[in-house]
Design a protein around this motif. Structure first.
Motif, short mmCIF file in Angstrom:
data_model
loop_
_atom_site.label_atom_id
_atom_site.label_comp_id
_atom_site.label_asym_id
_atom_site.label_seq_id
_atom_site.Cartn_x
_atom_site.Cartn_y
_atom_site.Cartn_z
N LEU A 241 0.26 -19.12 -20.97
CA LEU A 241 0.99 -18.41 -19.91
C LEU A 241 0.89 -16.90 -20.09
CD1 LEU A 241 4.29 -20.48 -19.66
CD2 LEU A 241 2.51 -20.29 -17.93
N GLN A 242 1.04 -16.45 -21.34
CA GLN A 242 0.96 -15.02 -21.63
C GLN A 242 -0.43 -14.48 -21.31
OE1 GLN A 242 3.70 -13.06 -23.04
NE2 GLN A 242 2.35 -11.57 -22.08
N ALA A 243 -1.47 -15.22 -21.68
CA ALA A 243 -2.84 -14.79 -21.42
C ALA A 243 -3.12 -14.74 -19.92
CB ALA A 243 -3.83 -15.72 -22.12
N ILE B 39 9.39 -20.66 -14.39
CA ILE B 39 10.27 -21.80 -14.22
C ILE B 39 9.63 -22.83 -13.30
CG2 ILE B 39 12.51 -22.53 -13.30
CD1 ILE B 39 13.56 -19.80 -14.10
N VAL B 40 9.76 -24.10 -13.67
CA VAL B 40 9.35 -25.21 -12.82
C VAL B 40 10.63 -25.85 -12.29
CG1 VAL B 40 8.14 -27.41 -12.69
CG2 VAL B 40 7.29 -25.61 -14.19
N PRO B 41 10.93 -25.64 -11.00
CA PRO B 41 12.16 -26.22 -10.47
C PRO B 41 12.05 -27.74 -10.34
CG PRO B 41 11.02 -24.95 -8.77
CD PRO B 41 10.24 -24.82 -10.04
N GLU C 296 14.54 -24.43 -2.48
CA GLU C 296 15.91 -23.90 -2.46
C GLU C 296 16.12 -22.82 -3.51
OE1 GLU C 296 18.75 -27.03 -2.86
OE2 GLU C 296 17.74 -28.29 -1.37
N LEU C 297 15.51 -23.01 -4.68
CA LEU C 297 15.69 -22.08 -5.79
C LEU C 297 14.93 -20.79 -5.52
CD1 LEU C 297 16.89 -21.71 -8.62
CD2 LEU C 297 14.72 -22.54 -9.53
N ARG C 298 15.60 -19.68 -5.70
CA ARG C 298 15.01 -18.36 -5.50
C ARG C 298 15.09 -17.58 -6.82
NH1 ARG C 298 12.77 -20.03 -1.65
NH2 ARG C 298 13.67 -20.19 0.40
N PRO C 299 14.13 -16.69 -7.07
CA PRO C 299 14.15 -15.90 -8.31
C PRO C 299 15.46 -15.14 -8.51
CG PRO C 299 12.02 -15.71 -7.27
CD PRO C 299 12.90 -16.47 -6.31
N LEU D 258 8.14 -18.82 -10.10
CA LEU D 258 8.32 -20.26 -9.92
C LEU D 258 6.94 -20.90 -9.93
CD1 LEU D 258 11.02 -20.20 -7.12
CD2 LEU D 258 11.36 -20.40 -9.57
N ALA D 259 6.77 -21.93 -10.76
CA ALA D 259 5.48 -22.58 -10.93
C ALA D 259 5.59 -24.07 -10.62
CB ALA D 259 4.99 -22.39 -12.37
#
Length: 80
Positions: A68-70, A17-19, A26-29, A51-52
């Motif tokens: 992303l998967q690789a 996720i890119v906040p 502020e955003l936490r997993p 978080l990216a």
């Protein structure tokens, strides 16, 4: 959302996720997982949240989930 290795299930869901700028720091997993438990089917809830700063995109703007998967698969496996 991408797949991650899971010893018990074989694969589990991982959210990358890119906040928004206003929510950085502020955003936490655990917030994402709690929201997902309330709004998604149990098998879709991510077991891991990363978080990216940005997601890789193609020239047309689509997210390159295979990249992303690789990147995730190239990381060494964590020991329990």
């Amino acid at each position: 959302m991408i797949a991650m290795r899971d010893d018990y299930r074989g694969e589990s869901v991982k959210a990358v996720i890119v906040p928004r700028e206003s929510h950085r720091g502020e955003l936490r997993p655990e917030h994402v997982v709690a929201w997902a438990r309330d709004h998604m089917a149990a098998y879709k809830v991510p077991r891991c949240v990363e978080l990216a700063d940005a997601l890789p995109r193609s020239a047309s703007g689509k997210v390159l989930w295979r990249v992303l998967q690789a990147e995730h698969d190239a990381r060494p496996a964590r020991s329990p």
